[in-house]
Design a protein around this motif. Structure first.
Motif, mmCIF file in Angstrom:
data_model
loop_
_atom_site.group_PDB
_atom_site.id
_atom_site.type_symbol
_atom_site.label_atom_id
_atom_site.label_comp_id
_atom_site.label_asym_id
_atom_site.label_seq_id
_atom_site.Cartn_x
_atom_site.Cartn_y
_atom_site.Cartn_z
ATOM 1 N N UNK B 29 0.837 -1.198 0.000
ATOM 2 C CA UNK B 29 0.000 0.000 0.000
ATOM 3 C C UNK B 29 0.871 1.247 0.000
ATOM 4 N N UNK B 30 0.272 2.401 -0.208
ATOM 5 C CA UNK B 30 1.036 3.649 -0.241
ATOM 6 C C UNK B 30 1.615 3.916 -1.624
ATOM 7 N N UNK B 31 2.281 5.068 -1.746
ATOM 8 C CA UNK B 31 2.861 5.459 -3.035
ATOM 9 C C UNK B 31 4.011 4.543 -3.430
ATOM 10 N N UNK B 32 4.133 4.301 -4.729
ATOM 11 C CA UNK B 32 5.245 3.492 -5.226
ATOM 12 C C UNK B 32 6.114 4.347 -6.140
ATOM 13 N N UNK B 33 7.378 4.481 -5.780
ATOM 14 C CA UNK B 33 8.362 5.111 -6.655
ATOM 15 C C UNK B 33 9.355 4.041 -7.082
ATOM 16 N N UNK B 34 9.918 4.222 -8.273
ATOM 17 C CA UNK B 34 10.900 3.247 -8.776
ATOM 18 C C UNK B 34 12.196 3.980 -9.077
ATOM 19 N N UNK B 35 13.297 3.461 -8.557
ATOM 20 C CA UNK B 35 14.609 4.025 -8.856
ATOM 21 C C UNK B 35 15.224 3.262 -10.016
ATOM 22 N N UNK B 36 15.543 3.979 -11.079
ATOM 23 C CA UNK B 36 16.269 3.382 -12.200
ATOM 24 C C UNK B 36 17.625 4.072 -12.255
ATOM 25 N N UNK B 37 18.646 3.389 -11.742
ATOM 26 C CA UNK B 37 19.996 3.947 -11.757
ATOM 27 C C UNK B 37 20.800 3.184 -12.797
ATOM 28 N N UNK B 38 21.317 3.906 -13.769
ATOM 29 C CA UNK B 38 22.065 3.243 -14.828
ATOM 30 C C UNK B 38 22.819 4.261 -15.651
ATOM 31 N N UNK B 39 23.254 3.832 -16.821
ATOM 32 C CA UNK B 39 23.933 4.730 -17.746
ATOM 33 C C UNK B 39 23.232 4.613 -19.087
ATOM 34 N N UNK B 40 22.808 5.728 -19.646
ATOM 35 C CA UNK B 40 21.972 5.719 -20.853
ATOM 36 C C UNK B 40 20.756 4.812 -20.614
ATOM 37 N N UNK B 41 20.070 5.082 -19.530
ATOM 38 C CA UNK B 41 18.999 4.180 -19.089
ATOM 39 C C UNK B 41 17.611 4.776 -19.336
ATOM 40 N N UNK B 42 17.505 5.694 -20.297
ATOM 41 C CA UNK B 42 16.211 6.334 -20.564
ATOM 42 C C UNK B 42 15.141 5.308 -20.904
ATOM 43 N N UNK B 49 8.174 3.773 -15.931
ATOM 44 C CA UNK B 49 7.100 4.772 -15.856
ATOM 45 C C UNK B 49 5.793 4.216 -16.397
ATOM 46 N N UNK B 50 5.889 3.187 -17.238
ATOM 47 C CA UNK B 50 4.675 2.613 -17.843
ATOM 48 C C UNK B 50 4.027 1.552 -16.967
ATOM 49 N N UNK B 51 4.676 1.183 -15.851
ATOM 50 C CA UNK B 51 4.099 0.146 -14.991
ATOM 51 C C UNK B 51 2.909 0.714 -14.214
ATOM 52 N N UNK B 52 1.771 0.011 -14.230
ATOM 53 C CA UNK B 52 0.618 0.502 -13.491
ATOM 54 C C UNK B 52 0.907 0.568 -11.991
ATOM 55 N N UNK B 53 0.441 1.632 -11.363
ATOM 56 C CA UNK B 53 0.621 1.765 -9.913
ATOM 57 C C UNK B 53 1.830 2.574 -9.516
ATOM 58 N N UNK B 54 2.737 2.811 -10.461
ATOM 59 C CA UNK B 54 3.950 3.572 -10.131
ATOM 60 C C UNK B 54 3.632 5.064 -10.211
ATOM 61 N N UNK B 120 2.380 -3.722 7.215
ATOM 62 C CA UNK B 120 3.499 -2.874 6.811
ATOM 63 C C UNK B 120 4.839 -3.268 7.443
ATOM 64 N N UNK B 121 4.768 -3.971 8.601
ATOM 65 C CA UNK B 121 6.025 -4.345 9.261
ATOM 66 C C UNK B 121 6.152 -5.850 9.475
ATOM 67 N N UNK B 122 5.205 -6.624 8.963
ATOM 68 C CA UNK B 122 5.174 -8.062 9.242
ATOM 69 C C UNK B 122 5.236 -8.870 7.941
ATOM 70 N N UNK B 123 6.208 -9.774 7.900
ATOM 71 C CA UNK B 123 6.489 -10.498 6.660
ATOM 72 C C UNK B 123 6.734 -11.976 6.956
ATOM 73 N N UNK B 124 6.432 -12.805 5.968
ATOM 74 C CA UNK B 124 6.711 -14.232 6.089
ATOM 75 C C UNK B 124 7.816 -14.582 5.112
ATOM 76 N N UNK B 125 8.812 -15.323 5.603
ATOM 77 C CA UNK B 125 9.906 -15.721 4.723
ATOM 78 C C UNK B 125 10.302 -17.170 4.989
#
Lengths: 250, 310
Positions: B29-42, B49-54, B120-125
């Protein structure tokens, strides 16, 4: 060059673990313990560097309960020169272990730290990367080949798409994968000799590290089992079942 | 609450695990941002940016991120972290390499390879090669997570139109240098996303015999995998390995050929919808998890399978 090899005592990888009835964890009483298999590969890698004349001394380190001494003795019997136990009965999470190791590294000043890529108990795959981050050192994870090249270390990494080669500035952290080597067994004379090798014991308090866990384990449960299937008599019957019963083939 | 997903990409496009990671971010839940770190990564940033929900894509296009080395990428993640409640990446070799380094710099105990989100703080692994499931609660201010891709369905590749914000780089640390790669190339689907997987084990006896599996795979549109024993013996490349320490797959159909079924292998495939085992050893543990077992010599059964598939 001094090489530091952090190792972990875990439930023997061949033992099938059982979840405790109260769901607080897995059963460890009367269960065979052993060195984490990836740590054995790390110890072997260090010994080979020493045999090649690259490493001058190998220091094995473990953090955990008193019995971790046995695991350190195994490393000494394989060929490590001395050992350090950071003794603690607390649950030690990877971040805490990385902080303990950082303190040991600052004291020992090794040129290289070799670790297993993950421990087969909690399958975290974190400690080496965390230690590298805390020290500000270069890291190579999932390594299947190492070679010293000039002032640096060339490492081949097993990544999702194949293999990747990186050159690290020294000092550096390497976490090893399965294909790096086949660890040796300790010979009986070496097991005897290992009993006389130095094994120091320190505590997290000695090292000034707070190891308070950040995660609360709420419950450990058994995964859902799979239903027993059926045997088929022929390839034709198999294909028929996959098409008409399971409907995964058209 | 907001989540930063660290995209895995090759500058030209996203790796499939990024779609599962965004899906897991959606479950938080909450806002989703995506970090794309690269070189010539447009192109990769545009794909994110085209992914739904981002809601937003952060694009850091700078030489030091060309090969996404952990030493250079972790400081960027750390710089951005204070704006987020969760940092998340796929539990691929990329995510496993970078995230713990960033977590340590943030003084956070990462939660690896989560298979379910219970809050938000509880996960199963999974722990102990999937023989137990641990439900954990993180008390850290920022949660750093890697995500088991097989339990979070990928988001669609189109439908979104997030804004792309340009970020400055953090500068090269000069600690490590990318010196080349040998990627296994084939035209088959990716192992972790294939609908059908056919894997060979020690019983394959030689790398040439994997050709039999490849022929069947091509008829089924399947990916080819391997057990650790087969990879250790040099029958198959390392990136074929399915298991506790290799790749985790959960296809609709998993065909295990000449694989005994060590727990370490089962850890990587037992969530498959339908499992088929072909093994001449009737007692092989793989039959205990197989929906359909065929006790047969694989050197007869696999060519027969190939023939009957037409």
């Amino acid at each position: 060059m001094k090489v530091l090899v952090p190792i972990k005592r875990v439930i023997d990888a061949n033992v099938k673990v059982r979840v405790k009835a109260d769901k607080s964890g897995v059963e460890t009483a009367n269960v065979k313990m052993a060195m984490n298999p990836f740590c054995e590969i790390a110890v072997e890698a260090a010994i080979r560097l020493k045999e090649a004349g690259t490493a001058s001394e190998i220091v094995a380190v473990a953090a955990g309960v008193q019995q971790s001494q046995e695991t350190l003795r195994t490393a000494l019997a394989m060929g490590a020169d001395r050992a350090i136990l950071v003794k603690s009965d607390a649950i030690l999470e990877p971040l805490a272990i990385a902080k303990l190791l950082k303190a040991v590294v600052e004291k020992e000043e090794p040129g290289l730290v070799i670790l297993g890529k993950q421990a087969v108990d909690n399958d975290n795959n974190q400690t080496g990367q965390m230690l590298a981050g805390l020290l500000g050192w270069a890291q190579a994870t999932f390594v299947s080949k190492i070679a010293l090249e000039g002032e640096g270390l060339a490492a081949t990494r097993e990544v999702d798409g194949g293999l990747e080669k990186v050159i690290l500035k020294m000092p550096a952290i390497v976490t090893v994968d399965l294909r790096l080597n086949t660890p040796r067994y300790a010979s009986l004379p070496n097991i005897m000799k290992a009993k006389k090798k130095p094994l120091d014991s320190v505590t997290p308090e000695d090292l000034g590290v707070d190891v308070t866990p950040r995660l609360e384990i709420l419950e450990v449960s058994e995964p859902p089992g799979r239903k027993a299937g059926i045997k088929v008599g022929s390839v034709a019957e198999l294909l028929d079942k996959l098409k008409n019963e399971a409907k995964v083939l058209s | 609450m907001s989540t930063l997903v660290i995209a895995e990409h090759d500058n030209a496009g996203l790796k499939s695990g990024t779609l599962n990671a965004v899906s897991a971010a959606g479950a938080l839940g909450g806002d989703i941002h995506v970090l794309v770190a690269g070189q010539d990564c447009a192109a990769a940033a545009a794909a994110a940016a085209a992914l739904p929900g981002v809601a937003k894509v952060l694009k850091a296009d700078s030489a030091e991120y060309g090969h996404q080395m952990a030493e250079d990428l972790a400081p960027l993640i750390v710089r951005l972290a204070s704006d987020y409640s969760h940092l998340l990446a796929a539990a691929s070799t990329f995510g496993k390499n970078v995230m713990p380094r960033a977590a340590a710099l943030l003084d956070v105990q990462q939660v690896s390879d989560i298979a379910a989100i219970e809050g938000p703080d509880t996960f199963v692994r999974p722990i102990y090669a999937g023989n137990a499931l641990a439900k954990v609660r993180s008390n850290d201010a920022i949660k750093v997570l890697t995500v088991r891709t097989t339990t979070f369905d990928p988001v669609a590749e189109t439908g979104g139109s997030a804004a792309i914000e340009e970020l400055a780089g953090t500068g090269a640390k000069g600690l490590s240098r990318f010196a080349g790669q040998e990627l296994t190339r084939n035209e088959r689907p990716e192992l972790t996303t294939a609908r059908v997987v056919i894997s060979g084990g020690r019983g394959m006896q030689a790398s040439d015999n994997f050709g039999m599996l490849e022929k069947v795979a091509d008829k089924l549109g399947a990916a080819v995998g391997a057990s650790r024993a087969a990879v250790d013996s040099g029958y198959a490349p390392n990136d074929y390995q399915v298991g506790q320490t290799g790749k985790v797959v959960a296809p609709d159909l998993y065909i295990a050929v000449g694989i005994s079924g060590a727990i370490q292998h089962l850890a990587g495939m037992k969530d498959s919808k339908v499992i088929v085992a072909i093994n001449k050893d009737e007692e092989a543990p793989i039959f205990q998890v197989a929906d359909y077992g065929l006790v047969a010599d694989l050197f007869q059964a696999v060519p027969e399978l190939d023939e009957q598939l037409g």
